[in-house]
Design a protein around this motif. Sequence first.
Motif, PDB file in Angstrom:
ATOM      1  N   GLY A  34      33.066  12.386  -4.103  1.00 37.04           N
ATOM      2  CA  GLY A  34      32.521  11.165  -3.536  1.00 37.04           C
ATOM      3  C   GLY A  34      31.006  11.134  -3.632  1.00 37.04           C
ATOM      4  N   TRP A  35      30.487   9.925  -3.623  1.00 33.90           N
ATOM      5  CA  TRP A  35      29.044   9.702  -3.518  1.00 33.90           C
ATOM      6  C   TRP A  35      28.786   8.927  -2.222  1.00 33.90           C
ATOM      7  CZ3 TRP A  35      25.338  11.815  -6.425  1.00 33.90           C
ATOM      8  CH2 TRP A  35      25.663  12.293  -7.704  1.00 33.90           C
ATOM      9  N   PHE A  36      27.803   9.398  -1.480  1.00 27.89           N
ATOM     10  CA  PHE A  36      27.366   8.744  -0.250  1.00 27.89           C
ATOM     11  C   PHE A  36      25.852   8.608  -0.303  1.00 27.89           C
ATOM     12  CE2 PHE A  36      31.186   8.850   2.450  1.00 27.89           C
ATOM     13  CZ  PHE A  36      31.996   9.665   1.680  1.00 27.89           C
ATOM     14  N   ARG A  37      25.310   7.783   0.563  1.00 26.37           N
ATOM     15  CA  ARG A  37      23.857   7.643   0.610  1.00 26.37           C
ATOM     16  C   ARG A  37      23.402   7.440   2.048  1.00 26.37           C
ATOM     17  NH1 ARG A  37      23.227   1.730  -2.385  1.00 26.37           N
ATOM     18  NH2 ARG A  37      24.027   0.431  -0.661  1.00 26.37           N
ATOM     19  N   GLN A  38      22.154   7.804   2.294  1.00 29.36           N
ATOM     20  CA  GLN A  38      21.583   7.645   3.622  1.00 29.36           C
ATOM     21  C   GLN A  38      20.154   7.167   3.496  1.00 29.36           C
ATOM     22  OE1 GLN A  38      21.935  11.084   6.172  1.00 29.36           O
ATOM     23  NE2 GLN A  38      21.656   9.829   7.992  1.00 29.36           N
ATOM     24  N   ALA A  39      19.903   6.000   4.028  1.00 28.24           N
ATOM     25  CA  ALA A  39      18.562   5.432   4.048  1.00 28.24           C
ATOM     26  C   ALA A  39      17.865   5.846   5.349  1.00 28.24           C
ATOM     27  CB  ALA A  39      18.644   3.913   3.946  1.00 28.24           C
ATOM     28  N   MET A  82      24.016   3.772 -12.061  1.00 29.09           N
ATOM     29  CA  MET A  82      23.565   2.716 -11.159  1.00 29.09           C
ATOM     30  C   MET A  82      22.741   1.706 -11.947  1.00 29.09           C
ATOM     31  SD  MET A  82      22.553   4.991  -7.812  1.00 29.09           S
ATOM     32  CE  MET A  82      21.088   5.657  -8.581  1.00 29.09           C
ATOM     33  N   ASN A  83      23.247   0.502 -12.036  1.00 32.38           N
ATOM     34  CA  ASN A  83      22.564  -0.578 -12.747  1.00 32.38           C
ATOM     35  C   ASN A  83      22.164  -1.681 -11.771  1.00 32.38           C
ATOM     36  OD1 ASN A  83      23.094   0.776 -15.197  1.00 32.38           O
ATOM     37  ND2 ASN A  83      25.055  -0.291 -15.420  1.00 32.38           N
ATOM     38  N   SER A  84      21.271  -2.540 -12.223  1.00 35.41           N
ATOM     39  CA  SER A  84      20.823  -3.675 -11.408  1.00 35.41           C
ATOM     40  C   SER A  84      20.421  -3.222 -10.015  1.00 35.41           C
ATOM     41  CB  SER A  84      21.929  -4.738 -11.325  1.00 35.41           C
ATOM     42  OG  SER A  84      22.292  -5.180 -12.603  1.00 35.41           O
ATOM     43  N   LEU A  85      19.629  -2.184  -9.969  1.00 35.75           N
ATOM     44  CA  LEU A  85      19.253  -1.604  -8.678  1.00 35.75           C
ATOM     45  C   LEU A  85      18.420  -2.568  -7.853  1.00 35.75           C
ATOM     46  CD1 LEU A  85      18.614   2.011  -9.889  1.00 35.75           C
ATOM     47  CD2 LEU A  85      20.134   1.386  -8.013  1.00 35.75           C
ATOM     48  N   LYS A  86      18.621  -2.474  -6.541  1.00 31.62           N
ATOM     49  CA  LYS A  86      17.929  -3.326  -5.581  1.00 31.62           C
ATOM     50  C   LYS A  86      17.145  -2.454  -4.611  1.00 31.62           C
ATOM     51  CE  LYS A  86      21.902  -6.485  -5.608  1.00 31.62           C
ATOM     52  NZ  LYS A  86      22.923  -7.139  -4.759  1.00 31.62           N
ATOM     53  N   PRO A  87      16.108  -2.988  -3.990  1.00 29.56           N
ATOM     54  CA  PRO A  87      15.362  -2.188  -3.004  1.00 29.56           C
ATOM     55  C   PRO A  87      16.263  -1.625  -1.902  1.00 29.56           C
ATOM     56  CG  PRO A  87      14.110  -4.129  -3.590  1.00 29.56           C
ATOM     57  CD  PRO A  87      15.447  -4.268  -4.261  1.00 29.56           C
ATOM     58  N   ALA A  91      17.616   5.267  -0.971  1.00 31.48           N
ATOM     59  CA  ALA A  91      18.266   6.216  -0.056  1.00 31.48           C
ATOM     60  C   ALA A  91      18.286   7.593  -0.707  1.00 31.48           C
ATOM     61  CB  ALA A  91      19.691   5.771   0.254  1.00 31.48           C
ATOM     62  N   ILE A  92      18.681   8.565   0.072  1.00 30.99           N
ATOM     63  CA  ILE A  92      19.049   9.864  -0.482  1.00 30.99           C
ATOM     64  C   ILE A  92      20.536   9.781  -0.825  1.00 30.99           C
ATOM     65  CG2 ILE A  92      19.246  12.333  -0.085  1.00 30.99           C
ATOM     66  CD1 ILE A  92      16.962  12.078   1.924  1.00 30.99           C
ATOM     67  N   TYR A  93      20.864  10.149  -2.030  1.00 37.24           N
ATOM     68  CA  TYR A  93      22.249  10.082  -2.503  1.00 37.24           C
ATOM     69  C   TYR A  93      22.848  11.484  -2.503  1.00 37.24           C
ATOM     70  CZ  TYR A  93      21.872   5.201  -3.762  1.00 37.24           C
ATOM     71  OH  TYR A  93      21.732   3.832  -3.702  1.00 37.24           O
ATOM     72  N   VAL A 119      16.578   8.411  -4.319  1.00 38.52           N
ATOM     73  CA  VAL A 119      16.481   7.225  -5.174  1.00 38.52           C
ATOM     74  C   VAL A 119      15.606   6.206  -4.455  1.00 38.52           C
ATOM     75  CG1 VAL A 119      17.736   5.280  -6.172  1.00 38.52           C
ATOM     76  CG2 VAL A 119      18.701   7.591  -6.291  1.00 38.52           C
ATOM     77  N   THR A 120      14.560   5.770  -5.130  1.00 41.13           N
ATOM     78  CA  THR A 120      13.658   4.777  -4.561  1.00 41.13           C
ATOM     79  C   THR A 120      13.550   3.603  -5.522  1.00 41.13           C
ATOM     80  OG1 THR A 120      12.379   6.503  -3.445  1.00 41.13           O
ATOM     81  CG2 THR A 120      11.358   4.333  -3.637  1.00 41.13           C
ATOM     82  N   VAL A 121      13.848   2.418  -5.012  1.00 38.44           N
ATOM     83  CA  VAL A 121      13.798   1.206  -5.829  1.00 38.44           C
ATOM     84  C   VAL A 121      12.681   0.319  -5.292  1.00 38.44           C
ATOM     85  CG1 VAL A 121      15.085  -0.741  -6.742  1.00 38.44           C
ATOM     86  CG2 VAL A 121      16.278   1.395  -6.193  1.00 38.44           C
ATOM     87  N   SER A 122      11.705   0.054  -6.129  1.00 34.48           N
ATOM     88  CA  SER A 122      10.568  -0.765  -5.701  1.00 34.48           C
ATOM     89  C   SER A 122      10.818  -2.229  -6.060  1.00 34.48           C
ATOM     90  CB  SER A 122       9.290  -0.279  -6.367  1.00 34.48           C
ATOM     91  OG  SER A 122       9.388  -0.419  -7.774  1.00 34.48           O
ATOM     92  N   SER A 123      10.264  -3.103  -5.242  1.00 34.31           N
ATOM     93  CA  SER A 123      10.467  -4.546  -5.453  1.00 34.31           C
ATOM     94  C   SER A 123       9.405  -5.124  -6.368  1.00 34.31           C
ATOM     95  CB  SER A 123      10.458  -5.270  -4.112  1.00 34.31           C
ATOM     96  OG  SER A 123       9.252  -5.022  -3.440  1.00 34.31           O
TER      97      SER A 123
END
Length: 123
Positions: A34-39, A82-87, A91-93, A119-123
């Motif tokens: 599994g993959w989980f994430r925590q912001a 992961m495609n089309s990433l959004k801000p 999170a930490i994955y 993983v950090t996605v900038s706007s």
Amino acid sequence: QVQLVESGGGLVQAGGSLRLSCVASAHTFTYAMGWFRQAPGKEREFVAAISWSGGTPYYADSVKGRFTMSRDNAKNTVYLQMNSLKPEDTAIYYCAAQKFGRGSPTASDYSYWGRGTQVTVSS
């Protein structure tokens, strides 16, 4: 004991892509993965999972159509494309494993965890 090591995280602009990898110290063909994430300031949440027996991965609604999970049992590795990433994907994955698991969306069903990759996605 299974040790899991994630990699592939980084900084990306919104709309970009990343591929995360999780290498296991044991044969992954007997484990649900599994993959989980925590912001920051939030609880750990489910992202994707696949049963030990294979089949179609299961995704959280928030990532469905954008993320793709796959596994390569010969390399004891699972991936998260992961495609089309959004801000809000920032999170930490974490990668998780459960012996003969069904690919649960519940974190407590997993016995083994990696240390995570940011993983950090900038706007």
